[in-house]
Motif scaffolding. Structure first.
Motif, mmCIF file in Angstrom:
data_model
loop_
_atom_site.group_PDB
_atom_site.id
_atom_site.type_symbol
_atom_site.label_atom_id
_atom_site.label_comp_id
_atom_site.label_asym_id
_atom_site.label_seq_id
_atom_site.Cartn_x
_atom_site.Cartn_y
_atom_site.Cartn_z
ATOM 1 N N SER D 403 49.159 36.903 37.907
ATOM 2 C CA SER D 403 49.086 37.359 39.297
ATOM 3 C C SER D 403 49.113 38.876 39.368
ATOM 4 C CB SER D 403 50.193 36.743 40.126
ATOM 5 O OG SER D 403 51.392 36.782 39.447
ATOM 6 N N SER D 404 49.862 39.525 38.452
ATOM 7 C CA SER D 404 49.861 40.989 38.524
ATOM 8 C C SER D 404 48.494 41.526 38.109
ATOM 9 C CB SER D 404 50.972 41.564 37.671
ATOM 10 O OG SER D 404 50.565 41.683 36.356
ATOM 11 N N LYS D 405 47.887 40.883 37.115
ATOM 12 C CA LYS D 405 46.551 41.344 36.722
ATOM 13 C C LYS D 405 45.554 41.117 37.860
ATOM 14 C CE LYS D 405 46.701 41.479 31.828
ATOM 15 N NZ LYS D 405 47.467 40.743 30.880
ATOM 16 N N TYR D 406 45.765 40.014 38.561
ATOM 17 C CA TYR D 406 44.909 39.719 39.702
ATOM 18 C C TYR D 406 45.020 40.820 40.744
ATOM 19 C CZ TYR D 406 43.595 37.252 43.993
ATOM 20 O OH TYR D 406 43.047 36.902 45.188
ATOM 21 N N CYS D 407 46.262 41.244 41.025
ATOM 22 C CA CYS D 407 46.457 42.319 42.015
ATOM 23 C C CYS D 407 45.770 43.597 41.559
ATOM 24 C CB CYS D 407 47.938 42.606 42.218
ATOM 25 S SG CYS D 407 48.779 41.350 43.126
ATOM 26 N N ILE D 408 45.921 43.930 40.266
ATOM 27 C CA ILE D 408 45.306 45.165 39.770
ATOM 28 C C ILE D 408 43.784 45.060 39.887
ATOM 29 C CG2 ILE D 408 45.022 46.655 37.775
ATOM 30 C CD1 ILE D 408 47.754 45.739 36.854
ATOM 31 N N ALA D 409 43.254 43.884 39.556
ATOM 32 C CA ALA D 409 41.805 43.720 39.629
ATOM 33 C C ALA D 409 41.317 43.860 41.071
ATOM 34 C CB ALA D 409 41.409 42.360 39.061
ATOM 35 N N LEU D 410 42.093 43.288 42.011
ATOM 36 C CA LEU D 410 41.727 43.427 43.423
ATOM 37 C C LEU D 410 41.669 44.890 43.812
ATOM 38 C CD1 LEU D 410 43.585 40.876 45.683
ATOM 39 C CD2 LEU D 410 41.160 41.119 45.248
ATOM 40 N N ALA D 411 42.705 45.646 43.391
ATOM 41 C CA ALA D 411 42.742 47.067 43.724
ATOM 42 C C ALA D 411 41.568 47.786 43.090
ATOM 43 C CB ALA D 411 44.052 47.680 43.260
ATOM 44 N N ALA D 412 41.215 47.393 41.850
ATOM 45 C CA ALA D 412 40.112 48.062 41.161
ATOM 46 C C ALA D 412 38.792 47.775 41.861
ATOM 47 C CB ALA D 412 40.053 47.602 39.708
ATOM 48 N N LEU D 413 38.637 46.526 42.327
ATOM 49 C CA LEU D 413 37.381 46.176 42.994
ATOM 50 C C LEU D 413 37.200 46.976 44.275
ATOM 51 C CD1 LEU D 413 37.272 42.334 42.548
ATOM 52 C CD2 LEU D 413 35.708 44.018 41.623
ATOM 53 N N ASP D 414 38.320 47.370 44.848
ATOM 54 C CA ASP D 414 38.251 48.094 46.105
ATOM 55 C C ASP D 414 37.868 49.554 45.910
ATOM 56 O OD1 ASP D 414 38.568 47.773 48.890
ATOM 57 O OD2 ASP D 414 40.311 49.104 48.758
ATOM 58 N N SER D 415 38.057 50.082 44.692
ATOM 59 C CA SER D 415 37.816 51.513 44.481
ATOM 60 C C SER D 415 36.352 51.745 44.145
ATOM 61 C CB SER D 415 38.691 52.004 43.337
ATOM 62 O OG SER D 415 38.361 51.292 42.181
ATOM 63 N N ASP D 416 35.953 53.023 44.067
ATOM 64 C CA ASP D 416 34.529 53.269 43.815
ATOM 65 C C ASP D 416 34.213 53.377 42.324
ATOM 66 O OD1 ASP D 416 36.202 55.123 45.150
ATOM 67 O OD2 ASP D 416 34.803 56.689 44.658
ATOM 68 N N TRP D 417 34.197 54.609 41.779
ATOM 69 C CA TRP D 417 33.733 54.703 40.393
ATOM 70 C C TRP D 417 34.772 54.196 39.402
ATOM 71 C CZ3 TRP D 417 36.421 57.384 36.768
ATOM 72 C CH2 TRP D 417 37.374 58.298 37.250
ATOM 73 N N GLN D 418 36.036 54.106 39.868
ATOM 74 C CA GLN D 418 37.061 53.669 38.926
ATOM 75 C C GLN D 418 36.942 52.199 38.583
ATOM 76 O OE1 GLN D 418 37.860 55.285 41.832
ATOM 77 N NE2 GLN D 418 39.564 56.703 41.517
ATOM 78 N N MET D 419 36.117 51.486 39.342
ATOM 79 C CA MET D 419 36.098 50.032 39.206
ATOM 80 C C MET D 419 35.748 49.608 37.781
ATOM 81 S SD MET D 419 33.961 47.323 41.408
ATOM 82 C CE MET D 419 32.469 47.289 40.471
ATOM 83 N N ALA D 420 34.624 50.131 37.279
ATOM 84 C CA ALA D 420 34.146 49.649 35.980
ATOM 85 C C ALA D 420 35.152 49.929 34.860
ATOM 86 C CB ALA D 420 32.787 50.256 35.686
ATOM 87 N N PRO D 421 35.604 51.192 34.707
ATOM 88 C CA PRO D 421 36.547 51.415 33.602
ATOM 89 C C PRO D 421 37.839 50.617 33.754
ATOM 90 C CG PRO D 421 36.243 53.418 34.902
ATOM 91 C CD PRO D 421 35.222 52.453 35.346
ATOM 92 N N ALA D 422 38.339 50.496 34.997
ATOM 93 C CA ALA D 422 39.600 49.785 35.181
ATOM 94 C C ALA D 422 39.448 48.321 34.817
ATOM 95 C CB ALA D 422 40.075 49.922 36.621
ATOM 96 N N LEU D 423 38.354 47.717 35.264
ATOM 97 C CA LEU D 423 38.167 46.298 34.950
ATOM 98 C C LEU D 423 37.953 46.097 33.462
ATOM 99 C CD1 LEU D 423 36.015 44.921 37.864
ATOM 100 C CD2 LEU D 423 38.418 44.584 37.403
ATOM 101 N N PHE D 424 37.198 47.031 32.872
ATOM 102 C CA PHE D 424 36.975 46.925 31.427
ATOM 103 C C PHE D 424 38.302 47.021 30.678
ATOM 104 C CE2 PHE D 424 36.738 49.475 27.557
ATOM 105 C CZ PHE D 424 36.115 48.558 26.735
#
Lengths: 89, 339, 125, 501
Positions: D403-424
């Motif tokens: 669930s914590s990873k899920y929250c982080i992923a949600l936050a990452a999806l919401d951001s702009d260029w940070q999305m790809a590196p964060a999800l990776f």
């Protein structure tokens, strides 16, 4: 007045460099004591007598005493009078 | 641990240490589990770069079951070379490594120093000027401390008023740091049931001089503590002076005179009770202040000894804590005879 | 430029001292020197704070009846420094006692050598 | 003002005073019970505070003394602070219950009292860090935590633990030096130490556009200082030794709680002082993100190579701390939420893993993988705790880590260029986590002698330990399956704390 201040400040830097580079630990600690004393003088010039008294008692007095006692204990452990520090050179 | 050998160079010591450990392992009784574990450690040495952690251990087990013994296990032990020569070689190697590290240290230190100085110089240039009358730090906070501190706290010395009344919570935390440090050194350095140290007294001149000096130092320390809210000084500086006086007394009187009166247990009790008194007084004023109950302490007339509400007892408590802690540090750091 | 440096002399010196202390604490292999470096670093920050509290022509903050508040220096940094000094001496005492324990065990003050010895001892057990 | 509002102050005072009273006790074992009772009381108080504030939907500042805020000290509490205090108290109590036998075995009886004293002071300092609203108070209590934590590490008295304690102290001193210099520069610029006043002053500087460099440098210095203390990746050198050589109680609390205390201060600084503008315009957020990413990968790779179970867990802690840095570095409200959630999840999970590992180490008397073979069969409860904790950190669904990873992923999806590196980073580090936790789990459940049946004879452990581990397991499952409640609470708390991003 500025001359005196500058003199003291430069002496402070000199002491700091000397205490770091000095090979004998005992001398390094004595130089550190001088550094603390000058520091408390500077604080007196900066109109903070409270700090000056505390630094003189704690920095120059207590801290240096603790250093000396530790060194004494270490020398006693070693059973030798000479200084440690040089062994790595 | 006896280290009275003639050549006490560091590498000699490492050498000795290493050879001792080898001897130990040779003399140790054969324990199959231990041996197996040793083998595994050797396997780790040999395969450091291939596999990892627990996974490596599983691979090792598999290999052993299959009987795949590694011939490279003993590659680092050459039996033909005499022990001594090998050791010498080893030490040379270590020395070289240390030398290299030392060189690296020097370059890195100079470099990092320069970088820090450069960055912070740029920062300092933009800071408000030294001694500026319009500096942002001289705002309404400092103004109130200076302007109304005398009425609000009853302290003439604004710094004491500030640290014991306005920002008393910080000072409480600071006393806790001191107490924690005293307990830590106690935990690290004291051995239980240590006999009372019998030291010889200092030489005659020192004794004579300090017999006259000591009462004066104690008097001065007491003055600095008690008049902390009126003149420069306060609990911290006065406590440090009193601690120094205690240390001097213990040095001069020798033979554990002071230790007999102030045993470590009593010193700890004094510290604990001062800290508790401090906490009690401060929680009273925190509670009444925050809930607006009133019940303020009468401040008295500023400038007199008995004025400033809780300031005098607070200073006294802080002074006792500092003096006792300093003395504790000293008693724990003084060389003992068992060494 | 030179004038500015001269005017900010306390700040300049204190950051030089800070850099020296920081690097000594970080990189000097000798433990006693490390502790000296720690003290240099802390006192340099205290010097910075104390210089910041100074007001041109001000007096020590021992308030006299009915005087203007602009006569005195700023008491806040002074209080912070008092707290800081006590914290620094506590850390120093703790550091020294750990040093002593280490010396009793490994007979060296050089942190690199101690680390090396500790690693060896760890494999041995 | 009702009595509820006094809870923050009195929980800190109660903890510290109870710690200070300990030298008056004679028997060390009674001391453990005593401090556990105090911790329970504080935990109940914090729970009460949290529920009360959450239903009222408010946060408050508590003035310490007779003088209002910019002149005196001040505490601040909202639902988020209440939640942190509650979780921290819970972890303290459960850790002491779960490792009671270790504690008594590892520490000499005459030192046990003083050890508990230092633990209690550490706990008080953590509470103060949670509730504080003043920069200098934060500094003082950070120092309390530093001094006590070092001794707590070295309490086991082996040579190695003292070496690691001295390195730990060294890094701590470096961190506090940088932090104090940052405070000094900020004070020189603004003349304030209180968070809310600092925020106003910083805003004024931003509007006028002057003195931007000192502002950024002071923010940088404080961030660096706190990240050294919380063992973020390039500065993590002290962490594995300190955690591996300490006794189980110390490692569980240091890894689970102490590192989070510094991060809470960092978070408060970001939200309540510097605000999004300084953080984003000076690339500080990007720095945090980068540090987090690097830490996630490098610490996990380092964990792969460890031969000792506690060292591996310590490296994994460093990796998990990086998750928090990453989510803070996203620089959005959702990122903050994910960071807070990760703090809570990691506090509960990591202490469980450490307790499980400690129980197994006690069972087989060895801490290398080679010696831990089949340990879970001997100590099933410890084995289950370790397994569930490990799987949870790998991100298996229905467990808290997911669930914590899920929250982080949600936050990452919401951001702009940070999305790809964060999800990776998130995906890669999950895989790496699995690469070291799953072999470890296989080893501890494996047979002692291959191809050989042996009888199942677990070592009996105390009911207290079982209860503590069971409760932590329950928390983990609860957070994994029904995290909505906690998440809403955190969201409410963050909204009350201040707006960000």
């Amino acid at each position: 007045m500025i001359g005196l201040e500058l003199l003291l400040l430069i002496f402070l830097v000199f002491c700091a460099i000397a205490t770091v580079l000095c090979k004998r630990l005992v001398s390094a600690i004595i130089i550190f004591m001088a550094y603390s004393a000058v520091m408390s003088l500077i604080w007196f010039l900066l109109q903070s007598p409270d700090l000056a008294i505390t630094e003189a008692a704690v920095g120059a007095g207590m801290t240096s005493l603790l250093f000396f006692l530790t060194l004494q204990r270490i020398n006693q452990l070693k059973g030798l009078e000479q200084d440690e520090d040089n062994t790595k050179q | 641990m006896k280290t009275t050998q003639n050549n006490n160079s560091l590498f000699r010591r490492i050498l000795q240490w290493a050879s001792e450990s080898e001897k130990e392992s040779a003399d140790a009784p054969e324990d199959p589990e231990r041996q197996e574990f040793q083998e595994y450690l050797e396997y780790i040495d040999a395969h450091d770069y291939i596999e990892f952690g627990a996974y490596r251990y599983m691979r090792y087990q598999q290999r052993k079951e299959l009987g795949l013994d590694e011939p490279t296990f003993h590659h680092h032990i050459e039996p033909s070379i005499p022990q001594k020569k090998q050791n010498v070689k080893k030490s040379h190697h270590k020395q070289g490594l240390l030398r290299k590290q030392l060189g690296w240290y020097r370059i890195a230190s100079v470099f990092i120093t320069c970088v820090i100085i450069l960055i912070l110089c740029l920062v300092v240039m933009e800071l408000p000027k030294f001694g500026d009358l319009n500096a942002p730090a001289l705002n309404e906070v400092a103004q109130r401390y200076l302007q109304q501190g005398r009425e609000e706290t009853g302290a003439v010395n604004a710094i004491t008023g500030m640290i014991l009344e306005y920002r008393a919570f910080d000072t409480f935390g600071e006393s806790v740091v001191l107490f924690a440090a005293a307990i830590s050194t106690l935990l690290l350095l004291r051995t239980p049931n240590q006999p009372l140290k019998q030291r010889k007294a200092g030489d005659e001149i020192l004794t004579m001089v300090s017999k006259y000096l000591l009462p004066m130092i104690i008097l001065f320390g007491c003055y600095v503590v008690l008049y902390g809210h009126i003149s420069p000084g306060g609990g911290f500086s006065g406590g440090a002076i009193l601690g120094a006086a205690l240390i001097l007394a213990s040095l001069v009187l020798g033979a554990g005179e002071v230790e007999r009166v102030l045993t470590s247990k009593r010193v700890t009790y004094i510290t604990v009770f001062s800290l508790l008194t401090y906490a009690a007084m401060k929680s009273y004023s925190f509670y009444t202040g925050a809930n607006h109950v009133g019940w303020a302490i009468p401040k008295g007339e500023a400038g007199h000894l008995f004025s400033g509400g809780f300031l005098l007892p607070l200073n006294l408590c802080v002074g006792l804590i500092v003096a006792c802690t300093m003395y504790t540090f000293y008693t724990l750091f003084i060389p003992t005879e068992e060494e | 430029m030179l004038e500015l440096i001269l005017e900010q002399r306390y700040y300049m010196i204190s950051i030089i001292l800070f850099a020296i202390g920081f690097v000594t604490l970080f990189l000097h292999p000798n433990l006693i020197k490390k502790i000296i470096g720690l003290n240099l670093m802390d006192t340099s920050i205290f010097l910075f704070l104390a210089a910041m509290g100074y007001v041109g022509g001000g007096q020590a903050p021992i308030i006299e009846e009915g005087s203007s508040w602009t006569m005195y220096i700023n008491p806040v940094p002074g209080g912070l420094v008092l707290t800081g000094i006590v914290v620094a001496v506590s850390t120093t005492a703790l550091f020294l006692s750990l040093t002593h324990r280490l010396y009793r065990k490994y007979h060296s003050l050089n942190l690199d050598v101690i680390l090396m010895l500790a690693k060896k001892g760890q494999e041995d057990t | 003002m009702g009595l509820v509002y006094n809870i923050p102050l009195f929980s800190i005072l109660l903890v510290v005073v109870s710690g200070v009273c300990i030298p008056l006790f004679r028997n060390g074992r009674h001391v453990i019970r005593f401090i556990q009772i105090v911790q329970c009381m504080v935990g109940v108080g914090s729970l009460f505070l949290m529920v009360e504030l959450s239903t009222l939907n408010e946060s408050f500042t508590y003035q310490l003394g007779h003088v209002p805020a910019p002149w005196g000290n001040e505490l601040r509490a909202g639902p988020l602070e209440g939640l942190f205090a509650f979780v921290f108290s819970l972890v303290m109590v459960l850790t002491f219950s779960g490792s009671r036998e270790d504690l008594i075995a590892d520490i000499k009886p005459h030192r046990l009292g003083n050890y508990c004293l230092l633990m209690q002071l550490l706990y008080g300092a953590l509470l103060a860090m949670i509730y504080t609203d003043d920069l200098f108070t934060a500094y003082v209590f950070v120092e309390v935590a530093a001094v006590t934590a070092c001794v707590v590490v070295s309490a086991k008295e082996s040579g190695r633990s003292i070496v690691s304690a001295i390195r730990y102290l060294m890094f701590n001193c470096l961190g506090s030096g940088l932090f104090l210099l940052g405070i000094a520069i900020l004070y020189a610029l603004t003349g304030h130490l209180l968070f809310s006043s600092l925020q106003q002053a910083v805003e004024q500087y931003l509007l006028s556009g002057s003195s931007k460099l000192p502002l950024i440098v002071s923010a940088l210095l404080m961030t660096l200082g706190l990240s050294i203390k919380s063992a973020q990746f390039p500065f993590h050198a002290w962490l594995p030794d300190a955690h591996a050589s300490a006794t189980t109680t110390s490692s569980a609390i240091l890894s689970g709680l102490l590192l989070k205390g510094y991060l809470i201060i960092l978070m408060k600084l970001m939200v309540r002082v510097f605000g999004p503008f300084v953080m984003v315009s000076s690339y500080l957020c990007d720095l945090l993100l980068l540090l987090g990413l690097a830490g996630m990968l490098f610490a996990s790779v380092a964990a792969l190579r460890q031969e000792e179970v506690k060292r591996m867990i310590a490296y994994s802690s460093s990796a998990q701390i990086s998750y928090i840095f990453l989510s803070l570095g996203l620089g959005s409200q959702l990122g903050l939420l994910a960071a807070c959630f990760q703090i809570i999840v990691h506090a509960l999970t990591k202490s469980m893993i450490f307790l499980g590992a400690g129980a197994m180490i006690n069972g087989v008397h060895g801490h290398y993988w080679g010696q831990l073979r089949g340990a879970a069969r001997k100590v099933p409860v410890g084995g289950i705790a370790f397994t569930v904790g490990g799987l949870s950190l790998c991100g298996i669904p229905l467990l808290a880590g997911f669930s914590s990873k899920y929250c982080i992923a949600l936050a990452a999806l919401d951001s702009d260029w940070q999305m790809a590196p964060a999800l990776f980073g998130l995906a890669a580090s999950s895989v790496l986590n699995a690469m070291y936790y799953i072999p470890a789990i296989l080893v501890i459940w494996g047979r002692t002698k291959p191809n050989q049946e042996e009888e199942w004879n677990p070592i009996s452990i105390g009911w207290e330990q079982k209860l503590a581990l069971g409760f932590l397991l329950f928390c983990n499952l609860y957070l994994g399956m029904r995290f909505g409640l906690v998440r809403n609470l955190i969201e409410q708390g963050i909204n009350l704390l201040g707006s960000f991003g």
